[in-house]
Motif scaffolding. Structure first.
Motif, mmCIF file in Angstrom:
data_model
loop_
_atom_site.group_PDB
_atom_site.id
_atom_site.type_symbol
_atom_site.label_atom_id
_atom_site.label_comp_id
_atom_site.label_asym_id
_atom_site.label_seq_id
_atom_site.Cartn_x
_atom_site.Cartn_y
_atom_site.Cartn_z
ATOM 1 N N UNK A 77 0.825 -1.207 0.000
ATOM 2 C CA UNK A 77 0.000 0.000 0.000
ATOM 3 C C UNK A 77 0.860 1.258 0.000
ATOM 4 N N UNK A 194 -5.791 13.515 1.174
ATOM 5 C CA UNK A 194 -5.129 14.065 2.350
ATOM 6 C C UNK A 194 -3.637 13.723 2.379
ATOM 7 N N UNK A 247 -16.667 18.992 2.660
ATOM 8 C CA UNK A 247 -16.650 18.955 4.129
ATOM 9 C C UNK A 247 -15.917 20.160 4.716
ATOM 10 N N UNK A 396 -4.150 19.107 10.030
ATOM 11 C CA UNK A 396 -4.384 17.702 10.417
ATOM 12 C C UNK A 396 -5.037 17.537 11.769
ATOM 13 N N UNK B 132 -19.137 8.806 6.873
ATOM 14 C CA UNK B 132 -17.844 8.177 7.164
ATOM 15 C C UNK B 132 -16.782 9.269 7.282
ATOM 16 N N UNK B 133 -15.793 9.049 8.136
ATOM 17 C CA UNK B 133 -14.702 10.003 8.385
ATOM 18 C C UNK B 133 -15.160 11.264 9.106
ATOM 19 N N UNK B 214 -9.453 3.012 9.460
ATOM 20 C CA UNK B 214 -8.976 3.623 8.226
ATOM 21 C C UNK B 214 -10.100 3.821 7.228
ATOM 22 N N UNK B 219 -9.879 11.544 9.966
ATOM 23 C CA UNK B 219 -8.483 11.593 9.525
ATOM 24 C C UNK B 219 -7.765 12.854 9.989
ATOM 25 N N UNK B 220 -8.522 13.842 10.469
ATOM 26 C CA UNK B 220 -7.862 15.082 10.894
ATOM 27 C C UNK B 220 -8.201 15.406 12.340
ATOM 28 N N UNK B 221 -7.610 14.840 13.326
ATOM 29 C CA UNK B 221 -6.594 13.778 13.248
ATOM 30 C C UNK B 221 -7.249 12.412 13.257
ATOM 31 N N UNK B 229 0.071 3.569 13.471
ATOM 32 C CA UNK B 229 0.311 2.779 12.268
ATOM 33 C C UNK B 229 1.035 3.614 11.208
ATOM 34 N N UNK B 519 -7.566 -4.896 2.437
ATOM 35 C CA UNK B 519 -7.019 -3.627 2.918
ATOM 36 C C UNK B 519 -6.253 -2.924 1.799
ATOM 37 N N UNK B 520 -5.484 -3.710 1.005
ATOM 38 C CA UNK B 520 -4.747 -3.104 -0.111
ATOM 39 C C UNK B 520 -5.707 -2.460 -1.098
ATOM 40 N N UNK B 522 -8.660 -1.347 -0.491
ATOM 41 C CA UNK B 522 -9.418 -0.213 0.042
ATOM 42 C C UNK B 522 -8.615 1.076 -0.101
ATOM 43 N N UNK B 523 -7.298 0.967 -0.414
ATOM 44 C CA UNK B 523 -6.530 2.175 -0.671
ATOM 45 C C UNK B 523 -6.596 2.556 -2.141
#
Lengths: 397, 563
Positions: A77, A194, A247, A396, B132-133, B214, B219-221, B229, B519-520, B522-523
């Motif tokens: 990844x 991001x 957002x 962030x 989400x997020x 993830x 994500x912020x933060x 991770x 997981x790979x 999903x990126x």
């Protein structure tokens, strides 16, 4: 017996070529391919793109057929993971052998880390037979202002591009300022991945290249310049831009794959890519509507070369070289440039190629970035981590 | 002989868990350096991330407990409870990442739900919802609490399967207490004390979950686990150091939680020592019809949404050009399934099957011989010596549940360090070995209850009839315990399938399982492929569970005395 045959072969070779130099190269390449037969290459490469995975699978099958080398794509990844793995294996005493990585897809900051850690196999890439076909007018000897020194072989070129749906966006913005206006008029429909996501960081560089006072400063190591002052126009720009983002700039897409999806659904009006042909490829694979189109800024977009490198502790350096050489061959590069497959532009000099291949490279397709879009070189490799760190500390949290 | 087997089982346990312990030891030694803590505190995202992590972990753990107990309150006992119990394996076997992916398909602004609304209101572009997020991790909390509620219900099902509880309820009701009051005052207090360990596991999981966070988390933060991770995979050593500290901090949070929870439990139980026995009138007025209605509704209530999620995944996997605002795909194709790579499915099986078998063997040996108390016939002349061996046993006992409580990241990282040293990284058996550390806690816990309850006189009878010890295990004990053994195997299997970090780290990325693929993808990658991988990831444990269910039913039919 085998040895005798070999000697005979090379004797014949002397007669035909008559030059010692050519002999040395040819002979050693021959012995490399000979040694490589039966070896397995663990190719550590980003595994998030379907088209790319399919291409690597194809290239592996070809190499197995032609050279008896098995290629296994280790889907990762983030290249940083692999850099870390090479490091920890090396420090565990596997200095020349026993590493788990035989070939890594790399450029920029990760290459710099590997190079300065002396973790790469040396002096091989410019000795590959297909190096002769490489377009030396492209910056193939420089990776984000860091000289490659024969430590990595070029694989493809990348150019940053934006993608929109042309039915919804008639006049796409052609500069950083125009983008800001565009965002103001389309509140909540623009975003970027991001940082430290690779494409997100590239977006920052793209804006920086346009708003920075002196472009030459970008070629320098950030440690040698006044980073806060020089990067200030970028942060001023982002401060203005963020309130109008998706957002309200409080959350960002995690990847361009997510953005492509959001573009297709109309949640966003714009996506971005580092492959000028990705837009076309996504249309063919029905992941974007037929009306999608790519564009760049009028002053150009960030462009770079991506490479493959061999870690110093790879078990199968010979097979890795043969595979890297195959990746540079006209047939492999043509297949890679095919928009219905991957669409990654070649690093070869088309004029050096046989006529049958020339036509394959000059194809263009609906949705791709215009061929004549100007290019902007990558800033020095040290910019990426500096920009990422500053971005995280500003936005962030 | 028994001594030999006891030592053997102890060695096996030590072998499985020592890589984690050695890494943990290093982590703690590094943790004594104050400078490193200072580094972490100066990290810009740190404090907010800490707050967010505590909020999501605590809220989701409590919600999952409340959900689970509400179910028990309303549905236990009766036919509806039985039905629910049969459906639980379906629900648990949906891996976390698949659950997160399908939830995202459902609720994001361009997801299925928004499309359904768009159909009625004629929206042309997706709404600007915050799902989400979201900054407070609400989506993550919802997902975690639902997913962990299944796990807790499953633990409750095991605990409540004892007849005692049903009998206690009958007695309470015969004294004139309402159903709700009886469950509330009799069953739930007993459950809560027994749920403390599973709850701790739930909390530890919520605290350290990476893959789910993830996909759905902010994500912020990001949460601390995700931040750790990111710092861990960075090629910069200062970041790696920070990752270690985040790991250590997560462990400290957990320890603090254990202390607080223990005090709180003590306080509560001392306050409730002498319940008044008043019949709460309000509750008894609740008509029994309503309860029956709710009882019938609830299993459906919990099952149907899960079916919707699975169907959504299936629909995505065969869709083509499915853009907003279309409620259904414009065209349907099997192309994605035909083109899909099924190699990870086999790789997963090749790792999970042997691991499951080894795990169950070690678990049985450990429970049988390792945990056995010594029956001293001789007078105890050297009390100290005995103490050493029992305290060693205690340490091992603690060791076994450690991976459940430790954040996965430092554990997997320390395994890798160790395996690199002994040249077992990038190696098939290395991966199997690594998986065992996460499977054994589950298999042992699942088996433990049934094992302790086993009436050893059955075995004695067999032996007194002239059968040797091993026959008495093979033909009597382990056959009577076949149901919990199979259950433990299926749980172990699904744990192995869902391992991400150990597979990636120890396998050097060379073992692409359905989970690492998910997981790979999903990126990057497209929704159809992500849906296929998530489905494959679900199918494996599910078929194991179903297989076990069918097998144990057939087995029971032949042996009507077994319950």
């Amino acid at each position: 017996m085998k040895l005798k045959l070999k000697i005979k072969k090379s004797l014949l070779f002397i007669i035909f070529t008559n030059t010692f130099c050519a002999l040395a190269i040819a002979q050693s390449w021959e012995s490399i391919t000979e040694k490589a037969r039966g070896q397995t290459v663990y190719f550590n490469a980003w595994g998030g793109g379907e088209a790319i995975n399919d291409y690597i699978k194809w290239a592996g099958e070809q190499t197995e057929k032609k050279f008896g080398i098995k290629v296994i794509h280790v889907k990762i990844t983030d290249s940083a993971e692999v850099v870390k793995r090479i490091k920890s294996e090396y420090s565990a005493g596997r200095k020349e052998q026993g590493g788990s990585v035989d070939l890594i897809w790399v450029n920029g900051e990760n290459f710099r880390t590997l190079k300065h850690g002396h973790l790469l196999y040396q002096d091989w890439s410019e000795k590959l037979p297909n190096w002769q076909l490489v377009d030396l007018n492209k910056p193939v000897r420089e990776d984000f202002s860091e000289s490659t020194d024969g430590l990595e072989a070029p694989w493809g070129t990348a150019q940053f591009a934006f993608i929109v749906d042309s039915t919804k966006v008639k006049n796409p913005p052609d500069s950083a300022l125009a983008l800001l206006e565009f965002a103001k008029n389309n509140k909540g429909r623009i975003s970027y991945p991001q940082p430290p996501n690779f494409h997100g960081t590239t977006f920052l560089k793209q804006i920086l290249a346009e708003v920075v006072s002196d472009k030459n400063l970008l070629k320098k190591n950030v440690k040698t310049i006044n980073f806060p002052q020089i990067s200030k126009p970028l942060w001023d720009y982002l401060d203005k831009l963020h309130p109008f983002l998706w957002r309200a700039g409080k959350a960002f897409p995690t990847s361009i794959a997510q953005m492509h999806q959001q573009l297709a659904d109309g949640e966003l009006l714009m996506s971005m890519t580092f492959n000028p042909n990705e837009g076309a490829n996504l249309i063919i694979n029905k992941q974007l509507p037929e009306t999608a189109n790519s564009f760049g800024f009028k002053n150009g977009t960030i462009s770079n070369i991506h490479f493959v490198a061999i870690p110093i502790n790879s078990n199968f350096k010979e097979a890795a070289q043969v595979f890297a050489n195959f990746l540079l061959s006209p047939i492999a590069q043509a297949q890679k440039a095919d928009i219905s497959l991957w669409g990654d532009p070649t690093v070869l000099d088309i004029n050096k190629l046989p006529a049958e291949y020339k036509a394959k490279f000059s194809k263009t397709a609906k949705g791709a970035l215009a061929y004549n879009t100007l290019t902007i070189p990558e800033p020095h490799a040290s910019w990426a981590p500096a920009l990422e760190e500053e971005w995280v500390s500003r936005y962030g949290k | 002989m028994n001594n030999f087997l006891s030592t053997l089982s102890k060695i096996a346990i030590l072998l499985v868990f020592s890589p984690i312990i050695s890494g943990l030891f290093l982590l703690i030694i590094n943790g004594l350096n104050i400078n490193n803590w200072h580094n972490l505190l100066s990290e810009t995202q740190f404090l907010q991330s800490l707050g967010l992590t505590l909020f999501t972990a605590i809220t989701s753990s409590f919600l999952s407990l409340i959900f689970a107990l509400t179910f028990v309150l309303l549905v236990f006992p009766g036919r509806a409870w039985q039905k629910l119990q049969n459906k639980l394996p379906w629900l648990i076997s949906v891996p976390h990442i698949a659950f997160a992916v399908s939830l995202a398909f459902l609720i994001t602004p361009s997801g299925f739900l928004a499309r359904c609304i768009a159909f009625f209101f004629n929206w042309q572009s997706p709404p600007q919802w915050v799902t989400a997020q979201d900054a407070y991790g609400i989506t993550l909390i919802i997902a975690l609490s639902i997913k962990e509620c299944f796990f807790l219900l499953w633990v409750c099902a095991g605990l409540l399967s004892e007849n005692v509880f049903a009998k206690q309820l009958i007695i309470a009701k015969s004294f004139g207490y309402s159903h709700i009051q009886s469950v509330f005052q009799i069953i739930i207090p007993q459950l809560i004390t027994k749920l403390s360990l599973p709850m701790l596991a739930v909390f530890a999981y919520s605290l350290s979950v990476v893959d789910m966070a993830m996909v759905l988390g902010p994500t912020t933060p990001p949460t601390l686990a995700v931040l750790g991770w990111q710092k861990f995979i960075s090629a910069d050593p200062t970041n790696n150091r920070k990752a270690e500290f985040i790991a250590l901090l997560l462990i400290l949070i957990l320890l603090a939680t254990i202390v607080i929870a223990k005090i709180a439990l003590k306080k509560i139980s001392s306050q409730n020592k002498t319940p008044s026995g008043h019949r709460l009138v309000g509750f008894s007025n609740l008509s029994s019809k309503l309860i029956i209605f709710i009882q019938n509704l609830f299993p459906k209530f919990i099952l149907y949404p899960s079916l919707v999620l699975i169907s959504l995944l299936t629909l995505w996997s065969i869709s083509q050009s499915w853009f907003f605002p279309n409620v259904f795909p414009q065209s349907i194709t099997l192309q994605h399934w035909l083109k899909a790579d099924y190699m990870p499915l086999f790789t997963t099986l090749i790792i999970a099957l042997p691991s499951t078998i080894i795990a169950i063997i070690i678990s049985l040996f450990w429970l049988e011989f390792g945990l056995r108390k010594k029956h001293n016939i001789k007078p105890n002349l050297e009390p100290n010596k005995i103490n050493i061996s029992t305290s060693f046993q205690k340490i091992l006992k603690g060791l076994v549940i450690l991976p459940l409580l430790l954040p996965a990241l430092p554990s997997a990282a320390s395994q890798l360090e160790m395996f690199i040293k002994i040249n077992l990284d990038n190696n098939y058996w290395g991966v199997v070995w690594a998986h065992l550390a996460w499977m054994l806690p589950y298999t042992i816990i699942v088996l433990n209850g049934a094992y302790q309850k086993f009436d050893t006189r059955y075995q004695l009878i067999a032996q007194s009839l002239g059968k040797n010890v091993f026959i008495s295990y093979l033909r009597i004990k382990w056959q009577i315990l076949i149901k919990p053994i199979l259950l433990a195997m299926s749980v172990g299997f699904s744990v192995s399938v869902s391992q991400y970090l150990p597979t990636l780290f120890v396998g050097g990325g060379r073992f692409a399982t359905v989970t690492t693929e998910a997981v790979a993808l999903s990126s990057g990658g497209n929704r159809a492929n992500l849906a296929i991988t998530s489905l494959l990831q679900t199918i494996l444990p599910l078929s194991f569970f179903i297989g076990v269910l069918i097998f144990s039913q057939i087995y029971q039919q032949k042996r009507s005395g077994l319950k």
